[in-house]
Motif scaffolding. Structure first.
Motif, PDB file in Angstrom:
ATOM      1  N   THR A  28       1.141  -1.074  -0.041  1.00 27.82           N
ATOM      2  CA  THR A  28       0.265  -0.268   0.117  1.00 27.82           C
ATOM      3  C   THR A  28       1.080   1.655  -0.362  1.00 27.82           C
ATOM      4  O   THR A  28       2.287   1.515   0.448  1.00 27.82           O
ATOM      5  CB  THR A  28      -1.083  -0.516   1.294  1.00 27.82           C
ATOM      6  N   LEU A  29       0.633   1.603  -0.930  1.00 23.74           N
ATOM      7  CA  LEU A  29       1.764   3.229  -0.769  1.00 23.74           C
ATOM      8  C   LEU A  29       0.415   4.503  -1.670  1.00 23.74           C
ATOM      9  O   LEU A  29      -0.291   4.112  -1.836  1.00 23.74           O
ATOM     10  CB  LEU A  29       2.795   2.956  -1.796  1.00 23.74           C
ATOM     11  N   VAL A  30       1.146   5.181  -1.987  1.00 25.54           N
ATOM     12  CA  VAL A  30       0.268   6.887  -2.054  1.00 25.54           C
ATOM     13  C   VAL A  30       1.635   7.385  -3.335  1.00 25.54           C
ATOM     14  O   VAL A  30       2.795   6.941  -3.489  1.00 25.54           O
ATOM     15  CB  VAL A  30       0.202   7.964  -1.347  1.00 25.54           C
ATOM     16  N   ALA A  31       1.243   7.545  -4.360  1.00 21.75           N
ATOM     17  CA  ALA A  31       1.524   8.079  -5.622  1.00 21.75           C
ATOM     18  C   ALA A  31       0.557   8.635  -6.588  1.00 21.75           C
ATOM     19  O   ALA A  31       0.299   9.170  -6.338  1.00 21.75           O
ATOM     20  CB  ALA A  31       1.927   6.271  -6.719  1.00 21.75           C
ATOM     21  N   PRO A  32       1.439   9.035  -7.457  1.00 22.69           N
ATOM     22  CA  PRO A  32       0.916  10.130  -8.436  1.00 22.69           C
ATOM     23  C   PRO A  32       0.649   9.867  -9.176  1.00 22.69           C
ATOM     24  O   PRO A  32       0.626   8.992  -9.535  1.00 22.69           O
ATOM     25  CB  PRO A  32       1.983  11.486  -8.852  1.00 22.69           C
ATOM     26  N   ALA A  33      -0.527   9.647  -9.575  1.00 30.48           N
ATOM     27  CA  ALA A  33      -1.192   9.368 -10.628  1.00 30.48           C
ATOM     28  C   ALA A  33      -0.367   9.163 -11.712  1.00 30.48           C
ATOM     29  O   ALA A  33      -1.189   8.428 -12.494  1.00 30.48           O
ATOM     30  CB  ALA A  33      -2.823  10.744 -10.901  1.00 30.48           C
ATOM     31  N   ASN A  34       0.270  10.286 -12.020  1.00 31.84           N
ATOM     32  CA  ASN A  34       0.955  10.130 -13.149  1.00 31.84           C
ATOM     33  C   ASN A  34       2.059   8.982 -13.026  1.00 31.84           C
ATOM     34  O   ASN A  34       3.556   9.003 -14.715  1.00 31.84           O
ATOM     35  CB  ASN A  34       1.595  11.347 -14.495  1.00 31.84           C
ATOM     36  N   ALA A  35       2.231   8.296 -12.526  1.00 34.13           N
ATOM     37  CA  ALA A  35       3.412   7.485 -11.985  1.00 34.13           C
ATOM     38  C   ALA A  35       3.474   6.118 -12.698  1.00 34.13           C
ATOM     39  O   ALA A  35       2.657   5.731 -12.682  1.00 34.13           O
ATOM     40  CB  ALA A  35       3.362   6.570 -10.180  1.00 34.13           C
ATOM     41  N   ILE A  36       4.951   5.952 -13.562  1.00 34.53           N
ATOM     42  CA  ILE A  36       4.864   4.931 -14.514  1.00 34.53           C
ATOM     43  C   ILE A  36       5.107   3.906 -12.860  1.00 34.53           C
ATOM     44  O   ILE A  36       5.471   3.855 -12.482  1.00 34.53           O
ATOM     45  CB  ILE A  36       5.577   5.107 -15.415  1.00 34.53           C
ATOM     46  N   LEU A  37       4.240   2.666 -13.900  1.00 33.35           N
ATOM     47  CA  LEU A  37       5.024   0.919 -13.021  1.00 33.35           C
ATOM     48  C   LEU A  37       6.196   0.823 -12.817  1.00 33.35           C
ATOM     49  O   LEU A  37       6.817   0.540 -11.701  1.00 33.35           O
ATOM     50  CB  LEU A  37       3.869  -0.130 -13.373  1.00 33.35           C
ATOM     51  N   LEU A  38       7.147   1.127 -13.400  1.00 30.87           N
ATOM     52  CA  LEU A  38       8.377   0.642 -13.695  1.00 30.87           C
ATOM     53  C   LEU A  38       8.767   1.511 -12.655  1.00 30.87           C
ATOM     54  O   LEU A  38      10.173   1.060 -11.587  1.00 30.87           O
ATOM     55  CB  LEU A  38       9.217   1.493 -14.846  1.00 30.87           C
ATOM     56  N   ASP A  39       8.757   2.785 -12.475  1.00 31.93           N
ATOM     57  CA  ASP A  39       9.541   3.739 -11.217  1.00 31.93           C
ATOM     58  C   ASP A  39       8.710   3.452  -9.640  1.00 31.93           C
ATOM     59  O   ASP A  39       9.805   3.633  -8.952  1.00 31.93           O
ATOM     60  CB  ASP A  39       9.162   4.885 -11.824  1.00 31.93           C
ATOM     61  N   VAL A  40       7.744   3.009  -9.765  1.00 33.78           N
ATOM     62  CA  VAL A  40       7.012   2.711  -8.269  1.00 33.78           C
ATOM     63  C   VAL A  40       7.604   1.487  -8.050  1.00 33.78           C
ATOM     64  O   VAL A  40       8.106   0.959  -6.785  1.00 33.78           O
ATOM     65  CB  VAL A  40       5.677   2.724  -8.798  1.00 33.78           C
TER      66      VAL A  40
END
Length: 172
Positions: A28-40
């Protein structure tokens, strides 16, 4: 982007909570709506096996499995994958036991610099699990064509995929 311990907490402005199932574990995390899966995967979950190559979906270095299908994680938003089963190269082995495709890549020396290897392996796993892809060399080459090896280890990669096919009992 931050990891969350309380999914009911308010997300910072411009970010949203997302729950990702990666390699059998829930994150469970918080991410910008435009964060790509690779970077996460790399920056937040510290799964460095998935490589950043071209950022345009042309090299295959970032290939992961989502619900068993190979995708370019550089072209996919992390928030799109809530509820999906994501498998990275780190999730293939069972403890100290390598996946048959990983074993075959090792046995057939199907890598040189190794940068493309995780993406190649993930694509190979997907194609071997797809009953619609024929077992002949030309079909394997076509299915793997989205993965570029700058070192030119294609002959050994093909041999590894076909060897893994036999190990996995997927001969036709």
């Amino acid at each position: 982007m931050i990891l969350m311990t309380n999914p009911n907490a308010l997300a910072p402005l411009g970010e949203q909570p997302v729950i990702l199932q990666v390699n059998g574990q829930s994150h469970t995390l918080v991410a910008p709506a435009n964060a790509i899966l690779l970077d996460v995967l790399r920056d937040r979950l510290h799964l460095y096996g998935t490589k950043k190559g071209c950022d345009h979906g042309q090299c295959g270095a970032c290939t992961v499995l989502v619900n068993g299908e190979a995708i370019n994680s550089c072209l996919s938003l992390a928030v799109q994958h809530e509820g999906d089963s994501i498998t990275t190269i780190e999730g293939l082995a069972e403890g100290d036991r390598l996946h048959p495709v990983q074993e075959a890549f090792w046995e057939h020396d199907a890598f040189q610099c190794g940068y493309c290897t995780p993406g190649q392996i993930m694509s190979a796993v997907a194609l071997l699990n797809d009953p619609n892809i024929a077992a002949d060399d030309a079909s394997v080459r076509e299915a793997m064509s989205g993965n570029i090896c700058r070192c030119g280890a294609y002959k050994n990669i093909l041999a590894a995929v076909q060897s893994a096919r036999t190990k996995m009992g997927r001969d036709v």
